[in-house]
Each structure stands twice: as structure tokens, then as C-alpha cells.
Scaffold this active site. Structure first.
Site, PDB file in Angstrom:
ATOM      1  N   GLN A  86     -82.770  60.789 -69.334  1.00 39.82           N
ATOM      2  CA  GLN A  86     -82.333  60.867 -67.899  1.00 39.82           C
ATOM      3  C   GLN A  86     -82.595  62.134 -67.180  1.00 39.82           C
ATOM      4  OE1 GLN A  86     -78.075  59.500 -68.079  1.00 39.82           O
ATOM      5  NE2 GLN A  86     -78.697  57.562 -68.845  1.00 39.82           N
ATOM      6  N   GLU A 111     -66.953  54.584 -60.789  1.00 38.17           N
ATOM      7  CA  GLU A 111     -65.731  55.122 -60.065  1.00 38.17           C
ATOM      8  C   GLU A 111     -66.151  55.779 -58.679  1.00 38.17           C
ATOM      9  OE1 GLU A 111     -63.461  57.585 -62.161  1.00 38.17           O
ATOM     10  OE2 GLU A 111     -62.506  56.154 -63.537  1.00 38.17           O
ATOM     11  N   TYR A 162     -69.522  49.695 -74.113  1.00 39.85           N
ATOM     12  CA  TYR A 162     -71.074  48.705 -74.042  1.00 39.85           C
ATOM     13  C   TYR A 162     -70.625  47.629 -75.063  1.00 39.85           C
ATOM     14  CZ  TYR A 162     -73.371  51.838 -71.198  1.00 39.85           C
ATOM     15  OH  TYR A 162     -73.988  52.618 -69.950  1.00 39.85           O
ATOM     16  N   TYR A 175     -59.961  63.639 -63.544  1.00 41.55           N
ATOM     17  CA  TYR A 175     -60.452  62.354 -63.261  1.00 41.55           C
ATOM     18  C   TYR A 175     -60.447  61.506 -64.487  1.00 41.55           C
ATOM     19  CZ  TYR A 175     -59.848  63.960 -58.484  1.00 41.55           C
ATOM     20  OH  TYR A 175     -59.406  64.201 -57.417  1.00 41.55           O
ATOM     21  N   HIS A 185     -76.963  61.687 -69.153  1.00 42.57           N
ATOM     22  CA  HIS A 185     -75.724  62.297 -68.486  1.00 42.57           C
ATOM     23  C   HIS A 185     -75.800  63.581 -68.278  1.00 42.57           C
ATOM     24  CE1 HIS A 185     -73.197  58.673 -70.157  1.00 42.57           C
ATOM     25  NE2 HIS A 185     -74.563  58.260 -69.853  1.00 42.57           N
TER      26      HIS A 185
END
Lengths: 395, 395
Positions: free
Chosen positions: B108, B268, B289, B278, B175
Site C-alpha cells: 500500500q 470508522e 479477518y 480512538y 497501513h
């Protein structure tokens, strides 16, 4: 979700020299396999994986079934819209129940909701809503009877009586409502649609487009908000509803929740409070079918806002709060059937806020007419077709 | 919706002897035709009609485009994940911009967000986020440069400088975050993912899994909540985030809103406030998963709740508040791209409550990486593929 799905799996990790690389890759393949389970053959789910439930058909061949109630012996009491009430057995067998009222089976009208009295085991009392015809047109009525299945010669409703009939009947086959829900005091909430004539929802001398609250004998319930106001029908609990085909009492708060059809947009979830006005046709979200704006807009002083709405509409019918422990993580969620939407909407709540929405059963491609939680803790739905099914959701 | 869709059209009204019967039927056919317009060839929409927008392709052939910014002359500045920055012209032509930083283009990671400085017209300043490699691994960094297109020989970033680099770099391609959003004081919010290592989101000495707030030069912003707390990195605004790939400042309140990826469930929407936690990976909705429960559950004292979440996940990336008047009824709505979900989520808000959700662009069957409102008032999205597109939504 972005571990596998974020789309970058093609750049597999093990090229990066991590000493755990190969192990990680093996795990990726394993978990991706698990994730894909249940997606085969359901095109919708390529974009929309779902909570894992299996649809188990209990009975099929029902003609536009509208509502299901659960008999203590394990059978199911199912209304068919054209006027037939059936006892459906666990093996799929179906017995027609004699003694049902004559119904006005045109358009959306016919035999509609069925609920058991809270004291059913003692008195076998059953309530039905139905479209009742007359020379002046049709309206929505409430029928009370005793279910007799004790004689071995089949099932029948006996001592049946129409204990309430909405006033101002009209021609046309649209927007009869109707659902029933018992409050904690044994009174009955009954929802009525506007009969396709919006201004009637604001007419307080008219039962249509309202939520009513009735005693078990069909009289105005004690404590109703307009008992002393001659401008209102005494049965009225709340007004300004378009066509509510879902009603349930919240298992913790005891408050009535309803879901009503909007036009091309504007299906609403409401928590109707005594004496309040929910705005139809003066305010609404969404648009008319032809695209025009509805009424005066979306908000007006003295009219309540929905807690959630759908635009475009899903055509909601039936609702149930999940209280059982059969489904991981579903407890407290609200289920709503969708006719046009062809799914079961699962809404996660935080008090009166919807904090998450999921579409279930999209692979069925069936219109969902009703959803209930049975006394066995399983969720049941009815599909709306000429080969309608009673389906149990297996976790 | 239940006029036509409630499913009872087969019992057509004109049989009922209403004197308006035939007229009504004609109108039904007309309106049904209008309603079906735009549904052809898109299987998803049989169950899910959508607000009417047309997807107009401005440019295609982009390689996994990640972010788009709007140049004052009408061009588009687009990042491609493998490290290329392009100026895309209205006619689809694409010029590569020289002078971009070297990126860690694995998984990513790569060249990620691009935003213009609020004073771009005066100083041509551009900010980029990117995955920055090193012998110790990769982390998310912020690059600031001046866009030079004045010499007629193409576009280049000049005076480029990496003004912030997240600490504790790591191997692996997961991420990185990351999005940028300017607050009203000219400071920059920057979101960082957890690098696939959840506990780092709770590690206050670590930039990952956090929202940061930086000055335009990449320093900790004045007023940050932990400037005087040596246990925290001074850039930290909020912690406990998994992988936020969406950030926008609310056009009315000025508050930062973010959307982050959950695991198999638990994407979220948050409104991160200064100094708050959070919850990732201690609390989260949804499941891992492999199906296992995440952390300690869904709630814990001292940890904030999202205002909305998706379970199962849609893999959200990009977000925009609609302020333009180009789209009837969309003003004030929140748009969120969905990768795995392959749609554009449109959420109607009542303050901080989501009161309606709609899936747009499902017929494209494309992963949506970014969504922005352009200065022309139109909404633009980027699709995530090796033939990525910049698409304008025409009302």
C-alpha cells in the site's frame, strides 16, 4: 478493511525480506479463502460481503405472504394477502384456517398483519388486520378471534369480530398500512397508511395516515393523547405517517418504533410519541416519483424528524429487534425487510442513533415482506411473491 | 416507496371502477419509464436505484491514482501510487511532474496524498505524503515543494524538502495512511496508519496509528495537546487509529473528520478531538479477518466511539463534504470512497449523526480511491486500478 482488500495483495509481502515473509503469505491465502466462503454465485456480494447467515426455507408456495406469528406448539401462523390464513408446519405442510374475515384483495389491500395476544396460551386470541371493503370503498380494520385447532378437524377462527374499522373508506388499492404491536400495558398500536391520499395524514378527524392505540377490544386506549380533543379521533396516537408497514416495541425502552414507505425517496424510521406529527405530506425527504419536491421541504416547526431515512427508497416492510443470542454481534440490532430493495436491512443502534447499516440476503433476490424473531431465537422472513417462502436464518 | 414498487402493480387500479382509472394507469407507465432510466445494464441497481449522476471520464490510463488536487488554471494534480505525480489536463493529456521524492512503492506504500497550500496562488506550494524507505524500513513522510510550470519545458517540483518523517520505520507494505487536511489556522492534519502493527496505535512515543497536527513547515503545531508531555510525540493530535485514508475539515464546524479502515469489519468515521484515543486495537467493531474478536470489545472508558461504522468493511478511502449547489439535495452530505465496496458512499448528516446512507456508482464496478469537490463545484473521484480514471460526476 484493508489488509487484503485494500487491493495491494499483488505486491506480496514476502518480497520485502521480512524473515516472516513466507509464513505471512501462506496465512494470506488461507484467510482470503475463508473470507471468500459464501461469496460464490452471488454477484452483489462481490462489492458487498455480508454477515454470514444461511437462508433455510421452512415452507414455500405461499401466495404473497404478509405476516408470520409463532404458535406455542412450533407452528407458524401466516397471512396470505389474498385473504387466506394458514398454519404452516415445521415440515412445510400448510393448513388453511377457516373463519377469516372477507377482505378487499386489490392492490396492496387484503389480509395483512397477524399477531398473537400476549395471553395467547391462555385464551388463543389472535389479531388480524385487513382491508375491509364496502360500497363506499375500503379501509383498514382490526379483527379479533380465537384460534381453534382442538377438534382434530383442522383449524378455525371462532368468535371472530371486527373490533375496529378505520373511518372514511376510499377506493383504490394503495397504502393500507398495517402492522400491530402490543405495548407493555396490553394495548395495541396499529399503523394505518394514507390510502394514497397524502392530506388525509394531516386530517385529525381521519384514522388514515396515523398510528392508533387501542385496547385489546378495539376501543381508544386509556391515556391516548387526544381523548379530550373533539378535533381528533380518540384512537389516534400520532399523525403524519405515509404508509407504515413495520412496527415493533423496543425491547428495552418499551417505545414504539415504526418504519414507513416514502415516495421515490424518504422511507423513514420513526419513534412515534404520543400526540406528535410526523409530517407527511408537508415534510419528507426524497422526491415524488416524477421527481418533484414533496410538500414544503424536509423540516418544519411542530413536525418531527425521522431518526433515519432511505433515499432512494428501499420499500420497507416488517421489522424486528434482535434480542436473541443466536447471531454473533447482532443483539440489539434492528432488522427491516425491503421489498423493492430486495434485502434485509440490519441497523446497529446506539440508543436512537443508527451507527451502522448492512444489507443482508441480497443474494436471494427476493422482496422481503416481513421479518420476525421467533421464540426459538431465530430470525424468520417472508418473501413477497406468488411462490412466497418462509425462511429461517441460520447463523 | 410503495406506489409502484411496493409490488402490487399487477393488481392495476383501473379495475376498481375509479373514474380516473385509465388516466392513472397511463401515468404509471410514464413514471415507471422515468424511474427505470439509467438502470439498464447495471445488475446492482435492480435492487438499489440511485441518485442520478453520470460518470464522465476526464482521464484514464492512470496507474493506481491515489489523490487529486485542483490547479487554479483548471488542471488536475494527480498522484500515482508507484511514485509519479502528474498534471492531468481537461482534454485528458498528462504531464509528468519532475522533482518528486523517492518513494517506497511496495504494497500500500508509495506516493499518496497531494494537497495545495491554502496560499497556492501566491506561492505555488504543494504538499505530498509518501512512504519513505530506509535501511530500517519504511514510514510515512511529508514533502513540501513549489510547483514550477512557468518555464514552458514541463512541470517540476522545486525547492522540495521532506519536512516531516514518522519515526520507528518498519518493513512490510501495509497501513501507511495517509491524508492531509488544513485546519482554519493554516496548520496541517496528517493521518498515519498503524503499519499493520496494532499496538503501535496506542504507543504514544510512536507517530504511527495517529492523527498529527503540523505547522506548514512540518513542526508540531502550536496548541497541540501533548506539547508538554514527554511521553507523547509532540506532533500527535489523537491516537488509536488503524489506517485512516480519509480526512476532511467540516466546512461549517471546522472540525476534522476522518474515516479509517477496520479489519474484516469496523471501518470508522471519527471526529478526532485533541488528545483523545480512538481505541484501536483495544476496541473496534467487526472482527479480525480470521473471524476472531478484536481486542477487548467495542467500548472502553477513556476511548472514543466512532460516529458511524461499517461492518463488514467497505475499505474507505478519500472523503469530501459537499458544499456546492451542483447536485440537488446533496449539500451538506459526506462522500466516502470505497475500495472493496466498489462504490461511493453518500451519507446524509444531522450534525454528527448519520441519518441516511446511499451507495452511488455501483454500476462502475470500480474501487474508489479518492473523492474531492473541485473549485467548479463538481465532484471528482479516482478509481484504483492499473487503468485508473479521473471521473467527474455530472448531475
Amino acid at each position: 478493511m484493508d489488509g487484503f482488500w485494500e487491493g495491494d495483495v499483488q505486491h506480496a509481502y514476502w518480497r520485502q525480506g521480512s524473515r516472516h515473509g513466507l509464513l505471512r503469505y501462506a496465512w494470506t491465502v488461507l484467510v482470503a479463502g475463508i473470507t471468500f466462503l459464501g461469496l460464490a454465485g452471488s454477484p452483489n456480494q462481490s462489492a458487498h460481503a455480508q454477515s454470514a447467515v444461511t437462508a433455510e426455507t421452512v415452507a414455500s408456495g405461499l401466495s404473497y405472504p404478509w405476516s408470520v406469528a409463532f404458535l406455542p406448539d412450533g407452528g407458524y401462523l401466516v397471512t396470505e394477502r389474498d385473504g387466506v390464513l394458514k398454519v404452516v408446519h415445521e415440515d412445510g405442510r400448510q393448513d388453511v384456517v377457516a373463519g377469516t374475515p372477507d377482505v378487499f384483495a386489490q392492490g396492496q389491500g387484503g389480509l395483512l398483519d397477524v399477531v398473537l395476544s400476549p395471553s395467547f396460551e391462555a385464551d388463543q386470541t389472535v389479531y388480524l388486520t385487513f382491508s375491509q371493503g364496502s360500497p363506499e370503498g375500503a379501509g383498514t380494520s382490526l379483527f379479533k378471534a380465537t384460534l381453534d385447532g382442538s377438534n382434530g378437524a383442522g383449524y378455525a377462527l371462532v368468535e371472530g369480530d371486527t373490533i375496529f374499522a378505520g373511518n372514511n373508506k376510499a377506493f383504490g388499492g394503495r397504502h393500507f398500512g398495517s402492522r400491530l404491536a402490543f405495548d407493555g400495558d396490553g394495548n395495541i398500536y396499529m399503523t394505518l397508511g394514507d390510502r394514497g391520499d397524502g392530506p388525509r395524514s394531516q386530517d385529525t378527524s381521519d384514522h388514515t395516515g396515523s398510528v392508533l392505540r387501542l385496547t385489546p377490544d378495539g376501543d381508544p386506549a386509556p391515556g391516548n393523547p387526544f381523548l379530550d380533543n373533539p378535533a381528533y379521533q380518540p384512537e389516534i396516537w400520532s399523525i403524519g405517517h405515509r404508509n407504515p408497514q413495520s412496527a415493533a416495541v423496543h425491547p428495552e425502552t418499551g417505545a414504539l418504533w415504526t418504519v414507513e414507505h416514502g415516495a421515490r425517496g424518504g422511507d423513514e424510521i420513526n419513534i412515534p410519541e404520543a400526540g406528535k406529527n410526523y409530517g407527511w405530506p408537508v415534510i419528507s425527504y426524497g422526491r415524488h416519483y416524477a421527481g418533484g419536491k414533496i410538500g414544503e421541504g424536509t423540516e418544519k416547526a411542530g413536525m418531527e424528524q425521522p431518526i433515519f431515512y432511505w433515499d432512494p427508497s428501499i420499500a420497507p416492510s416488517g421489522m424486528a429487534f434482535v434480542t436473541s443470542d443466536k447471531y454473533p454481534d447482532w443483539s440489539g440490532d434492528l432488522l427491516v425487510g425491503a421489498l423493492r430493495g430486495q434485502h434485509l436491512a440490519k441497523l446497529t443502534l446506539d440508543g436512537e442513533d443508527v451507527v451502522s447499516e448492512e444489507q443482508l440476503l441480497t443474494d436471494l433476490r427476493e422482496r422481503i415482506r416481513d421479518v420476525r424473531q421467533g421464540p426459538d431465537g431465530f430470525i424468520y422472513v417472508l418473501t413477497d411473491s406468488d411462490d412466497g417462502k418462509l425462511i429461517r436464518l441460520r447463523p
